[in-house]
Motif scaffolding. Structure first.
Motif, PDB file in Angstrom:
ATOM      1  N   ASN A  39     -10.960  -3.903   1.435  1.00  0.00           N
ATOM      2  CA  ASN A  39      -9.755  -3.619   0.669  1.00  0.00           C
ATOM      3  C   ASN A  39      -9.876  -4.113  -0.769  1.00  0.00           C
ATOM      4  O   ASN A  39      -9.432  -3.452  -1.712  1.00  0.00           O
ATOM      5  CB  ASN A  39      -8.552  -4.289   1.352  1.00  0.00           C
ATOM      6  N   PHE A  64      -1.967  -2.741   8.777  1.00  0.00           N
ATOM      7  CA  PHE A  64      -0.940  -1.823   8.268  1.00  0.00           C
ATOM      8  C   PHE A  64      -0.781  -1.914   6.754  1.00  0.00           C
ATOM      9  O   PHE A  64      -0.320  -0.968   6.128  1.00  0.00           O
ATOM     10  CB  PHE A  64       0.408  -2.102   8.946  1.00  0.00           C
ATOM     11  N   ARG A  65      -1.161  -3.027   6.159  1.00  0.00           N
ATOM     12  CA  ARG A  65      -0.944  -3.199   4.718  1.00  0.00           C
ATOM     13  C   ARG A  65      -2.165  -2.824   3.877  1.00  0.00           C
ATOM     14  O   ARG A  65      -2.082  -2.773   2.649  1.00  0.00           O
ATOM     15  CB  ARG A  65      -0.550  -4.647   4.412  1.00  0.00           C
ATOM     16  N   ASP A  82      -4.896  -0.941   1.757  1.00  0.00           N
ATOM     17  CA  ASP A  82      -4.772   0.233   0.886  1.00  0.00           C
ATOM     18  C   ASP A  82      -5.845   1.287   1.154  1.00  0.00           C
ATOM     19  O   ASP A  82      -5.639   2.465   0.875  1.00  0.00           O
ATOM     20  CB  ASP A  82      -4.857  -0.190  -0.581  1.00  0.00           C
ATOM     21  N   ASP A 135      -5.628   5.115  10.032  1.00  0.00           N
ATOM     22  CA  ASP A 135      -4.976   6.335   9.547  1.00  0.00           C
ATOM     23  C   ASP A 135      -5.255   7.498  10.495  1.00  0.00           C
ATOM     24  O   ASP A 135      -4.405   8.353  10.703  1.00  0.00           O
ATOM     25  CB  ASP A 135      -5.503   6.688   8.152  1.00  0.00           C
ATOM     26  N   SER A 141      -2.753   5.420  -1.808  1.00  0.00           N
ATOM     27  CA  SER A 141      -2.733   4.305  -0.860  1.00  0.00           C
ATOM     28  C   SER A 141      -1.345   4.135  -0.250  1.00  0.00           C
ATOM     29  O   SER A 141      -1.215   3.817   0.936  1.00  0.00           O
ATOM     30  CB  SER A 141      -3.167   3.010  -1.562  1.00  0.00           C
ATOM     31  N   GLN A 142      -0.312   4.395  -1.035  1.00  0.00           N
ATOM     32  CA  GLN A 142       1.053   4.280  -0.521  1.00  0.00           C
ATOM     33  C   GLN A 142       1.319   5.340   0.546  1.00  0.00           C
ATOM     34  O   GLN A 142       1.932   5.054   1.581  1.00  0.00           O
ATOM     35  CB  GLN A 142       2.069   4.417  -1.660  1.00  0.00           C
ATOM     36  N   ARG A 149      -0.498   4.279   3.762  1.00  0.00           N
ATOM     37  CA  ARG A 149       0.188   3.194   4.467  1.00  0.00           C
ATOM     38  C   ARG A 149       1.421   3.706   5.195  1.00  0.00           C
ATOM     39  O   ARG A 149       1.687   3.324   6.335  1.00  0.00           O
ATOM     40  CB  ARG A 149       0.586   2.079   3.485  1.00  0.00           C
ATOM     41  N   ARG A 153       0.324   5.821   8.184  1.00  0.00           N
ATOM     42  CA  ARG A 153      -0.226   4.923   9.215  1.00  0.00           C
ATOM     43  C   ARG A 153       0.906   4.282  10.006  1.00  0.00           C
ATOM     44  O   ARG A 153       0.870   4.219  11.235  1.00  0.00           O
ATOM     45  CB  ARG A 153      -1.086   3.857   8.530  1.00  0.00           C
ATOM     46  N   TYR A 154       1.916   3.830   9.293  1.00  0.00           N
ATOM     47  CA  TYR A 154       3.073   3.195   9.937  1.00  0.00           C
ATOM     48  C   TYR A 154       3.797   4.191  10.840  1.00  0.00           C
ATOM     49  O   TYR A 154       4.102   3.895  11.996  1.00  0.00           O
ATOM     50  CB  TYR A 154       4.018   2.657   8.864  1.00  0.00           C
TER      51      TYR A 154
END
Length: 326
Positions: free
Chosen positions: A153, A191-192, A194, A217, A304-305, A308, A311-312
Motif C-alpha cells: 500500500n 478494507f482500508r 488503497d 476487490d 482507490s476510493q 474501497r 470492496r466494502y
C-alpha cells in the motif's frame, strides 16, 4: 519411478483411468519390444481414456472436489509464483520475532507489473507438511502478511493473495499468541488499503484462516478448489457427531466453485486442465496468470476510493438472507 509416484497419490475415483492408462503403456512397451505396429489400437484406447477422463472430472461430487483440492501433487503458492512471476524475492518475518513458513510472501513482477504476492503454503510430503504446519498459519503468519500488504500500500503495488489452507492453526500456543486478534486485524485493515487486491482460492479455503488474507476487490477460484466456513469433517462431527458423514456435509455446505459462483460470492471461476491442476501445472498457471492480469487491468480503471467502496459493499452482500413465512 514417475508412474509409481503417481499411483501412490491416486484418489479412488482416479483409479479406473490410471488402470486404463497403465494398460496403454504396457501395450506400447510390448509393441516396441517386438517391433509390432499397434498404433490403431493405441489410438482407440487413448480416445477412450480421454473420454473417461472427461466423464470422471465433469461429474465430481463436492467431497470428491475437496479431495482433489487436497491432492498432494496439487500446485502450491510457491509453485504458482515460480510459474507466473518474472522476478520474485521472498520476504520473511512479522517484525515481532516470528516467521511462519505456513504463510509465505514477497515482492515480484507479474507481466512486468511490480506486485506483492502472498499465500498459504502446504508441504509436498509429510516432513515438509510438518515443517509448514500443513498450511495452517499462526498469528505470526497473519501479521507477516499484513506487514507485506502495508508495504504494498505504501509503494502503490497491487496485492495478489493465494488461499490454500484447511484453517488457521487452532493450537493452544496460537490462541496464546492472539490468533483471533491477528485475523480480525487483517480483516479490518484490508478494507482500508488503497491498492487493488485480488484473492484466488487455489486449493482448500477454510474458515477464518482463509479470510485472513481474503478480503479482496475480486475473488477468483480454480475450478476444483473449495471455500468453506469449516471443513466438512468438522461440520459432520459437530452436527452428527460423526466425521464419517463428511460427504453429506460437503454437499450441504455448498463449498465448490460452482456453488459459490451461483451464490454470487465468487467473481471469476478459472477452468482447470482436465484431470485437475496437478495433471498440467503449467497450463493451470497460465490460466491463473491471464486471469490475474486481466482482473488487475479492470481494477486499475477505478480510483482507490471506488475500490474501497466496492470492496466494502461486496462483503456486505455476502451472507444476506431472507426469511420466508412458514
Amino acid at each position: 519411478m514417475a508412474t509409481t509416484e503417481r499411483r501412490t497419490f491416486l484418489l479412488e475415483f482416479e483409479k479406473p483411468l490410471a488402470e486404463l492408462e497403465g494398460r496403454i503403456q504396457q501395450i506400447r512397451d510390448l509393441a516396441t519390444e517386438n517391433g509390432v505396429d499397434v498404433s490403431d489400437q493405441i489410438h482407440q484406447l487413448e480416445a477412450r481414456a480421454s473420454q473417461l477422463r472427461q466423464e470422471i472430472f465433469s461429474s465430481l461430487s463436492p467431497y470428491q472436489r475437496l479431495q482433489l483440492a487436497r491432492h498432494p501433487r496439487r500446485p502450491s503458492t510457491l509453485d504458482y509464483i515460480q510459474a507466473i512471476a518474472d522476478e520474485w524475492m521472498e520476504l520473511h518475518g512479522d517484525r515481532r520475532g516470528n516467521d511462519d513458513p505456513a504463510l509465505v510472501g514477497g515482492i515480484g513482477r507479474v507481466g512486468g507489473i511490480p506486485v506483492v504476492i502472498l499465500g498459504h503454503q502446504k508441504g509436498r510430503d509429510t516432513k515438509d507438511n510438518v515443517a509448514r504446519n500443513f498450511g495452517m498459519a499462526s498469528p505470526g503468519g497473519y501479521r507477516k502478511a499484513m506487514r507485506l500488504m502495508e508495504h504494498a500500500n505504501r509503494f502503490g503495488m497491487p496485492i495478489f493473495t493465494f488461499i490454500d489452507t484447511p484453517g488457521a492453526w487452532a493450537g493452544i500456543e496460537a490462541e496464546h499468541q492472539g490468533q483471533g486478534e491477528a485475523i480480525a486485524y487483517n480483516l479490518r485493515e484490508m478494507f482500508r488499503l488503497d491498492v487493488p487486491i485480488v484473492s484466488t482460492v487455489i486449493g482448500e479455503g477454510g474458515s477464518g484462516g482463509a479470510l485472513g488474507i481474503g478480503v479482496a476487490d475480486r475473488l477468483l477460484m480454480l475450478e476444483h478448489a473449495v471455500y468453506t466456513v469449516a471443513t466438512p469433517e468438522a461440520c459432520a462431527a459437530i452436527l452428527w457427531k460423526d466425521a464419517a458423514k463428511a460427504s453429506q456435509a460437503a454437499e450441504a455446505l455448498k463449498i465448490t466453485s460452482w456453488d459459490l459462483k451461483n451464490l454470487g460470492i465468487l467473481d471469476r471461476l478459472l477452468p482447470e486442465p482436465v484431470g485437475g491442476a496437478h495433471s498440467n501445472p503449467l497450463k493451470a498457471a497460465e490460466t491463473l496468470k491471464e486471469a490475474l492480469l486481466s482482473t488487475l487491468e479492470e481494477l486499475s480503471q477505478l480510483t482507490s476510493q471506488q475500490r474501497r467502496e466496492q470492496r466494502y459493499q461486496k462483503f456486505r452482500r455476502i451472507g444476506v438472507f431472507m426469511e420466508l413465512p412458514a
